[in-house]
Design an enzyme around this catalytic site. Structure first.
Site, PDB file in Angstrom:
ATOM      1  N   GLU A 114       0.889  -1.164   0.063  1.00 31.74           N
ATOM      2  CA  GLU A 114       0.056   0.178   0.035  1.00 31.74           C
ATOM      3  C   GLU A 114       1.350   1.175  -0.343  1.00 31.74           C
ATOM      4  O   GLU A 114       1.974   1.283   0.407  1.00 31.74           O
ATOM      5  CB  GLU A 114      -0.544  -0.144   1.207  1.00 31.74           C
ATOM      6  CG  GLU A 114      -0.453  -0.221   2.464  1.00 31.74           C
ATOM      7  CD  GLU A 114      -1.329   0.023   3.768  1.00 31.74           C
ATOM      8  OE1 GLU A 114      -2.732  -0.574   3.168  1.00 31.74           O
ATOM      9  OE2 GLU A 114      -0.700   0.546   5.019  1.00 31.74           O
ATOM     10  N   ARG A 118      -9.988  -8.023  19.645  1.00 31.33           N
ATOM     11  CA  ARG A 118      -9.672  -8.416  20.857  1.00 31.33           C
ATOM     12  C   ARG A 118      -9.286  -7.001  21.749  1.00 31.33           C
ATOM     13  O   ARG A 118      -9.904  -5.520  20.753  1.00 31.33           O
ATOM     14  CB  ARG A 118      -7.950  -8.984  21.322  1.00 31.33           C
ATOM     15  CG  ARG A 118      -7.011  -8.072  20.705  1.00 31.33           C
ATOM     16  CD  ARG A 118      -5.648  -8.594  20.171  1.00 31.33           C
ATOM     17  NE  ARG A 118      -4.919  -7.660  19.942  1.00 31.33           N
ATOM     18  CZ  ARG A 118      -4.278  -7.045  20.058  1.00 31.33           C
ATOM     19  NH1 ARG A 118      -4.150  -5.768  21.141  1.00 31.33           N
ATOM     20  NH2 ARG A 118      -3.324  -6.199  19.110  1.00 31.33           N
ATOM     21  N   HIS A 124      -1.395   8.085  14.126  1.00 33.58           N
ATOM     22  CA  HIS A 124      -1.497   6.526  14.305  1.00 33.58           C
ATOM     23  C   HIS A 124      -2.992   7.347  14.735  1.00 33.58           C
ATOM     24  O   HIS A 124      -3.008   7.258  16.524  1.00 33.58           O
ATOM     25  CB  HIS A 124      -1.036   5.949  14.939  1.00 33.58           C
ATOM     26  CG  HIS A 124      -1.997   4.430  15.522  1.00 33.58           C
ATOM     27  ND1 HIS A 124      -1.662   3.422  14.579  1.00 33.58           N
ATOM     28  CD2 HIS A 124      -3.291   4.837  16.266  1.00 33.58           C
ATOM     29  CE1 HIS A 124      -1.923   2.494  14.885  1.00 33.58           C
ATOM     30  NE2 HIS A 124      -3.439   2.750  16.181  1.00 33.58           N
TER      31      HIS A 124
END
Ligand code: ADP
Length: 457
Positions: free
Chosen positions: A200, A292, A208
């Site tokens: 990518e 999770r 982030h």
């Protein structure tokens, strides 16, 4: 509701799950390796079963050993925590086949999210923005060259089965691609037993940003205020905060809406995190889903007032989201920051296992510590180096920073090295204080701090 839950994990997260179970009136079973005999999760669980030697592959990752412990103790459900078996779809399936509820998403969803190029395609199909890149796995280098030429350099090669910040290679020029491609495949095979790689666009200095989600089995999805996790070293997070200093209310609402629809479309249930990179224009691009509970979940708990681990348990038991979140939509309350305190040297980053000789936890307004460490405890060399998560909160970001700074000062850990001194320096950095940073922050910060001090006049 469940009667008894086995926690297939160790350390602070095992203790965190025990807290949630105690509050819900559910009995707990701890499992432990021989190295963790004196751990607090063993002490505070109602029952404990030794499942093998120190090495994770022979204890915490040993599926037959964990399932046997669950059967002997007759539990209704297993909470996997993070790491270890938490994203192992086969394990989730074996639990269900053994009539034990796995507290997490359905195995097929976990499997989809675990293959990063497939997760990317599924999210793109559900309307979530992704970075330009290859359509799935690249089988030949010619294919990789063609895609890279089309989207433009730099590009990043990623292992489909990758995780933990490993298996990524940045390619800046077409000449580098053939060699990098072969190496990426070999590395992926060695680390994840699968040579599949995809490609990518590489964003040079991204932030982030990630969104916590909680979804029940009745089609309801809640998306929480974003977490900012740009302070990373080697793609591993060091400091996280919520909300992000760079996300506007309009962008947050727009993303929450998009993700609510996308997660419903892929059939996601239980807790999960959707991770994005933000480019310099402020646009967000999907990178992966972690199926999770995550290490940094407490900052979301602090700003939302919602207990995410209790939420996981309640939704796994079939309760609707409205039992977990009485009032939606959620609006962030103040600001929260988390510092990951690792047993490692603050300058060399070398692991620092050993006996903790003195341990004083900070407290006072706006401080939470999630830890399984104590004075006299031995930090074993076999596992992750995280020994505590220090979480501060305040009405404003400035107040959360001030509280974190003084809490770091009052956090005493002797006998081993920890990352506390590193966190103290970062908390004092003018760019950090101004909220001006991206994932390249740490490298610049370390280079600047290692420069020899100017000699006195
Ligand atoms: P992992 O599953 O190993 O954690 P991620 O896909 O979540 O891998 O990426 C981890 C980190 O790697 C990101 O937070 C970011 O710092 C960096 N990274 C990943 N993809 C890109 C990209 N396309 N451009 C720039 N940095 C990236």
């Amino acid at each position: 509701m469940f009667r008894k839950i086995l926690i297939a994990n160790r350390g602070e997260i095992a203790l965190r799950v025990i807290c949630a179970c105690k509050e819900l009136g559910i009995r707990t079973v701890a499992v432990y390796s021989e190295a963790d005999r004196h751990s607090l999760h063993v002490r505070f669980a109602d029952e404990a079963v030794c499942i093998g030697p120190a090495k994770s592959s022979r204890s915490y990752l040993d599926i037959p050993a964990v399932i046997s412990a669950a059967e002997i103790t007759n539990v209704d459900a297993i909470h996997p925590g993070y790491g270890f078996l938490s994203e192992n779809a086969d394990f989730a399936e074996i639990c269900e086949l053994s009539n034990i509820r796995f507290i997490g998403p359905p195995p097929d969803v976990t499997r989809l999210m675990g293959v990063k190029d497939k997760a990317r395609a599924a999210m793109a199909a559900a309307g979530v923005p992704t970075l330009p890149g290859s359509e799935g796995v690249l089988s030949r280098v010619e294919e990789a060259l063609e895609v890279a030429n089309h989207i433009g350099y730099p590009v990043i090669l990623k292992a489909s089965a990758g995780g933990g910040g490993r298996g990524m290679r940045i390619v800046r020029e077409p000449e580098e691609l053939p060699a990098q491609f072969t190496q990426a495949q070999q590395e992926a095979l060695a680390a994840f037993s699968c040579a599949d790689v995809y490609l990518e666009k590489y964003i040079p200095a991204p932030r982030h940003i990630e969104f916590q989600i909680l979804a029940d089995t009745h089609g309801n999805v809640e998306v929480f205020t974003e977490r900012e996790c740009s302070i990373q070293r080697r793609h591993q997070k060091l400091i996280e905060e919520s909300p992000s200093p760079r996300v506007s209310t309009a962008l947050r609402l727009q993303m929450c809406q998009k993700l609510r629809e996308a997660m419903r479309a892929v059939g996601y249930t239980n807790a999960g995190t959707v991770e994005f990179l933000m480019d310099e224009k402020g646009d967000l691009y999907f990178i992966e889903v972690n199926a999770r509970i995550q290490v940094e979940h407490p900052i979301t708990e602090v700003v939302s007032g919602i207990d995410l681990v209790k939420g996981q348990i309640m939704m796994a038991a079939g309760l609707p989201l409205s039992h977990v979140i009485p009032k939606s939509p959620l609006h962030p309350r103040g600001h929260a920051i988390e510092c990951r305190i690792n047993a490692e040297h603050p300058e060399t980053f070398a692991p620092s296992p050993g006996r903790i000789t003195a341990f004083n936890l900070p407290g006072g307004p706006g401080i939470r510590v999630d830890t399984a460490a104590y004075a006299g405890a031995v930090v074993p060399p076999y596992y992750d180096s995280l020994i505590a998560k220090l979480i501060s909160s305040g009405r404003s970001r400035a107040e959360a920073i001030a509280r974190m700074s003084r809490a770091l000062e009052m956090f005493v850990v002797e006998g081993i090295h920890t990352s506390i001194p590193l966190h103290q320096k970062i908390l004092n950095d003018p760019d950090f204080i101004a909220g001006k940073f991206d994932t390249t922050f740490i490298n610049r910060f370390l280079a600047a701090n290692n420069r020899p001090a100017t000699p006195p006049e």
